[in-house]
Design an enzyme around this catalytic site. Structure first.
Site, PDB file in Angstrom:
ATOM      1  N   HIS A  50       1.723  -8.500   1.914  1.00 19.23           N
ATOM      2  CA  HIS A  50       2.714  -7.706   1.150  1.00 19.23           C
ATOM      3  C   HIS A  50       3.699  -6.990   2.097  1.00 19.23           C
ATOM      4  O   HIS A  50       3.736  -5.754   2.159  1.00 19.23           O
ATOM      5  CB  HIS A  50       1.932  -6.680   0.315  1.00 19.23           C
ATOM      6  CG  HIS A  50       2.691  -6.010  -0.775  1.00 19.23           C
ATOM      7  ND1 HIS A  50       3.777  -5.198  -0.561  1.00 19.23           N
ATOM      8  CD2 HIS A  50       2.500  -5.983  -2.117  1.00 19.23           C
ATOM      9  CE1 HIS A  50       4.221  -4.718  -1.709  1.00 19.23           C
ATOM     10  NE2 HIS A  50       3.476  -5.180  -2.674  1.00 19.23           N
ATOM     11  N   ARG A  82      -7.421  -4.129   1.224  1.00 18.01           N
ATOM     12  CA  ARG A  82      -6.494  -3.210   1.925  1.00 18.01           C
ATOM     13  C   ARG A  82      -7.023  -1.788   2.068  1.00 18.01           C
ATOM     14  O   ARG A  82      -6.441  -0.971   2.769  1.00 18.01           O
ATOM     15  CB  ARG A  82      -5.130  -3.222   1.261  1.00 18.01           C
ATOM     16  CG  ARG A  82      -5.102  -2.685  -0.168  1.00 18.01           C
ATOM     17  CD  ARG A  82      -3.674  -2.717  -0.717  1.00 18.01           C
ATOM     18  NE  ARG A  82      -3.655  -2.196  -2.090  1.00 18.01           N
ATOM     19  CZ  ARG A  82      -2.545  -1.866  -2.730  1.00 18.01           C
ATOM     20  NH1 ARG A  82      -1.364  -2.021  -2.146  1.00 18.01           N
ATOM     21  NH2 ARG A  82      -2.584  -1.405  -3.964  1.00 18.01           N
ATOM     22  N   GLU A 141       7.094 -11.125   0.193  1.00 14.07           N
ATOM     23  CA  GLU A 141       5.655 -11.276   0.409  1.00 14.07           C
ATOM     24  C   GLU A 141       5.228 -12.742   0.378  1.00 14.07           C
ATOM     25  O   GLU A 141       5.382 -13.408  -0.645  1.00 14.07           O
ATOM     26  CB  GLU A 141       4.912 -10.493  -0.676  1.00 14.07           C
ATOM     27  CG  GLU A 141       5.342  -9.036  -0.771  1.00 14.07           C
ATOM     28  CD  GLU A 141       4.985  -8.402  -2.093  1.00 14.07           C
ATOM     29  OE1 GLU A 141       3.949  -8.783  -2.676  1.00 14.07           O
ATOM     30  OE2 GLU A 141       5.750  -7.528  -2.562  1.00 14.07           O
TER      31      GLU A 141
HETATM   32  O1  TA6 Z   1       4.459  -6.743  -4.885  1.00 13.53           O
HETATM   33  C1  TA6 Z   1       5.033  -6.164  -5.994  1.00 13.53           C
HETATM   34  C2  TA6 Z   1       4.048  -5.221  -6.648  1.00 13.53           C
HETATM   35  O2  TA6 Z   1       3.043  -5.934  -7.334  1.00 13.53           O
HETATM   36  C3  TA6 Z   1       4.844  -4.295  -7.559  1.00 13.53           C
HETATM   37  O3  TA6 Z   1       4.587  -4.564  -8.932  1.00 13.53           O
HETATM   38  C4  TA6 Z   1       4.393  -2.894  -7.138  1.00 13.53           C
HETATM   39  O4  TA6 Z   1       3.275  -2.489  -7.893  1.00 13.53           O
HETATM   40  C5  TA6 Z   1       4.058  -3.138  -5.666  1.00 13.53           C
HETATM   41  O5  TA6 Z   1       3.391  -4.393  -5.666  1.00 13.53           O
HETATM   42  C6  TA6 Z   1       3.292  -2.043  -4.982  1.00 13.53           C
HETATM   43  O6  TA6 Z   1       1.983  -1.998  -5.468  1.00 13.53           O
HETATM   44  P1  TA6 Z   1       1.001  -0.834  -4.879  1.00 13.53           P
HETATM   45  O7  TA6 Z   1      -0.312  -1.083  -5.564  1.00 13.53           O
HETATM   46  O8  TA6 Z   1       0.948  -1.022  -3.403  1.00 13.53           O
HETATM   47  O9  TA6 Z   1       1.659   0.471  -5.238  1.00 13.53           O
END
Ligand code: TA6
Length: 281
Positions: A155, A85, A255
């Site tokens: 995501h 990403r 997701e």
């Molecule tokens: O998808 C859920 C998650 O793993 C949460 O635990 C939170 O960390 C979110 O992703 C966002 O992660 P990021 O690294 O994009 O801030």
């Protein structure tokens, strides 16, 4: 229409306009950060505080978590959700088969820099179709001489009218890992979000819905049997530099994933596609 543009911060992105919708895809991360059907409100949520800086994931849209979901299993110094990403994809193909449809194909492949982080040869092919529905398909090809295992997620941040008005369908009676407590539970009854939620559902079906007060969003997953549901609620929204304190009220992540027990092992030459189709119904 397909236009190459740059954000004020210098990030290159592709802007799509057709009879069905508009969309925006950053080359960094192959990150689709806007999709809006003609005459409707945006389907995806995007933080107004997103950095749009090289090396920082955009907060919103559909970040690609790959080749690991969550924290790296062995090295916590490596970036959460992998390096795809924040890596640069190349646009290798674009088509407009009709006035309502635009197709993009982007590619990201292993290099000396990726091999220094993750010692495997790979190709990632991202196929995005912008039309009356939105499809995002991420294909991993094992170009190495040894097998590797990936965990990943599309995501997706959905825009909702108000988190209190929303319920989620399609996860009933499904086991999930509660990432906040480490407990394994079963989803029962109408799924509403009334607090921070961070759950990895396993052995999931392939069709889900977000029931909002003013619309229903259908989510169809392929190549996946896990789904992550996340809302940071107020404390985390407040703490995150690229979110406003009340942003949790208008976003919800559902997701389509290959996470935890749903990680995928690819032998040399094998490929796997993780795909989601989104539409307002
Ligand atoms: O998808 C859920 C998650 O793993 C949460 O635990 C939170 O960390 C979110 O992703 C966002 O992660 P990021 O690294 O994009 O801030």
């Amino acid at each position: 229409m397909i236009i190459n543009k740059k954000t004020a911060t210098g990030l290159e992105y592709i802007e799509i306009h057709n009879k069905s919708a508009t969309a925006k895809v950053a080359l960094q991360g192959g990150h689709l950060f806007h999709y809006q059907q003609q005459g409707k409100t945006p389907l995806l949520w995007l933080s107004e505080k997103s950095h749009f800086q090289t090396g920082k994931a955009i907060r919103g849209g559909i970040p690609l978590c790959w080749p690991w979901f969550g924290k790296h299993p062995a090295d916590l110094d490596l970036p959460q959700h992998g390096f795809a990403r924040t890596s640069f994809f190349r646009l290798v193909e674009s088509n407009e088969p009709d006035k309502k449809t635009t197709e993009l194909v982007l590619k990201f492949e292993s290099s000396a820099s990726t091999l220094s982080i993750w010692p495997y040869g790979f190709q990632l092919i991202l196929r995005i179709t912008v039309g009356p529905s939105l499809t995002v398909a991420l294909t991993t090809i094992n170009c190495d001489t040894k097998a590797f295992t990936i965990s990943s997620a599309l995501h997706t941040y959905f825009a909702v009218s108000s988190i209190n008005a929303v319920s989620v369908q399609g996860l009933d009676e499904t086991e999930y890992l509660d990432a906040l407590t480490g407990e394994t539970k079963i989803q029962r009854g109408i799924f509403r979000i009334k607090e921070e939620v961070d759950r990895i559902y396993q052995k999931t079906k392939s069709s889900f819905k977000i029931i909002d007060s003013d619309r229903v969003i259908q989510i169809i997953s392929e190549g996946s049997s896990s789904v992550v549901v996340w809302n940071p609620w107020i404390d985390k929204s407040t703490r995150m530099a690229d979110m406003q304190a009340d942003d949790y009220k208008t976003m919800l992540c559902i997701e389509t994933a290959n996470a935890f027990k749903d990680a995928r092992r690819l032998i040399p030459g094998e490929e796997h596609t993780l795909k989601v189709t989104l539409m307002e119904i």
